[in-house]
Enzyme design. Structure first.
Site, PDB file in Angstrom:
ATOM      1  N   ASP A 103      51.513 -56.038  18.355  1.00 37.47           N
ATOM      2  CA  ASP A 103      51.204 -57.377  17.949  1.00 37.47           C
ATOM      3  C   ASP A 103      50.667 -58.153  19.189  1.00 37.47           C
ATOM      4  O   ASP A 103      51.545 -57.879  20.368  1.00 37.47           O
ATOM      5  CB  ASP A 103      52.210 -57.915  17.102  1.00 37.47           C
ATOM      6  N   LYS A 111      48.317 -54.091   9.013  1.00 41.00           N
ATOM      7  CA  LYS A 111      47.934 -53.344  10.016  1.00 41.00           C
ATOM      8  C   LYS A 111      48.526 -51.789   9.881  1.00 41.00           C
ATOM      9  O   LYS A 111      48.091 -50.927  10.760  1.00 41.00           O
ATOM     10  CB  LYS A 111      49.074 -54.194  11.180  1.00 41.00           C
TER      11      LYS A 111
END
Length: 265
Positions: free
Chosen positions: A9, A193
């Site tokens: 991230d 994700k």
């Protein structure tokens, strides 16, 4: 410990709170990653162009899982996978957020293939940090583009309540997930994700056991479950720490991800 795929991230994880990172250190690491035949994946809720801008000046192979998984693309511009919102459900979402009293005062943006779209009232330095190639429009419902996600934010509020309201209203059609910068990303229900990461694992034939992932917030939870070497940032929220197998020794302001990468390459 060596792995074939490292995913991270950005905000609150790879980046410091000043939105930057140690470029020289990461460049050296990326050189080694590429030489080893490993893969580095930027997995972010942010707009693709913003992710690309973050790594401006970095040379080497990077792959982006952007828009909270709505767009998977390599650094040569090849789209590997995408998921767009239908115009009908997007129009319904914008109308709902604009009229529901419990959601009053929301800042809004749309992240599309051609540009990011905001209203004049929402134009701010914060918006211009998180978004690139911005088009300021009077009516978001009139935008004609492939839209990957809608993002809403409310100043100085815990936005989990707003997420619950949207998720209840659009159950099975859309999903709201808390992202960085106190933003609430609304995407297709099967998009996250983890989906983007799983696509790359299959494409590159990388198993769960050779995957590492780093995250700090709620929209990282699914991705962390796809990695045997799942790292919660030292500064992560409690649910992420509870779910991850490992915790970084250092927080995001002290290069926590870069420190752990040294052991992965």
């Amino acid at each position: 410990m060596k792995v074939a795929l490292i995913a991270s991230d950005l905000d609150g994880t790879f980046l410091r709170d000043d939105h930057d990172f140690d470029h020289a250190r990461f460049q050296a690491q990326l050189d080694q990653i590429n030489a080893n035949g490993q893969h580095f994946v930027v997995a972010s809720g942010n707009q693709l162009q913003h992710c690309i801008d973050v790594f401006n000046g970095i040379e080497g192979e990077l792959t982006y899982v952007a828009e909270n998984g709505g767009l998977v693309i390599d650094n040569h511009g090849h789209v590997l996978h995408e998921s767009v919102l239908t115009p009908q459900v997007l129009a319904e979402l914008l109308a709902f957020v604009g009229t529901e009293p419990a959601l009053a005062g929301a800042s809004m943006s749309l992240s599309g293939k051609q540009a990011a779209y905001i209203r004049p009232i929402d134009d701010s330095d914060l918006m211009r940090y998180f978004l690139s190639n911005i088009a300021v429009v009077d009516d978001l419902t009139a935008v004609d583009d492939h839209i990957y996600k809608a993002t809403f934010s409310w100043a100085h509020q815990d936005i989990n309540q707003q997420a619950a309201i949207i998720n209840q209203r659009f159950k099975g059609r859309l999903r709201a997930t808390v992202s960085g910068g106190n933003g609430l990303d609304v995407i297709n229900p099967n998009v996250n994700k983890a989906q983007g990461l799983a696509y790359l694992q299959q494409r590159w034939q990388v198993p769960f056991s050779q995957t590492a992932a780093f995250g700090d917030n709620g929209n990282d939870l699914e991705m962390l479950r796809e990695a045997e070497y799942s790292f919660a940032m030292r500064n992560a929220i409690a649910p992420v720490k509870a779910m991850a197998t490992y915790q970084t020794r250092l927080d995001n302001n002290h290069d926590g991800v870069l420190h752990e990468i040294e052991a992965l390459i």
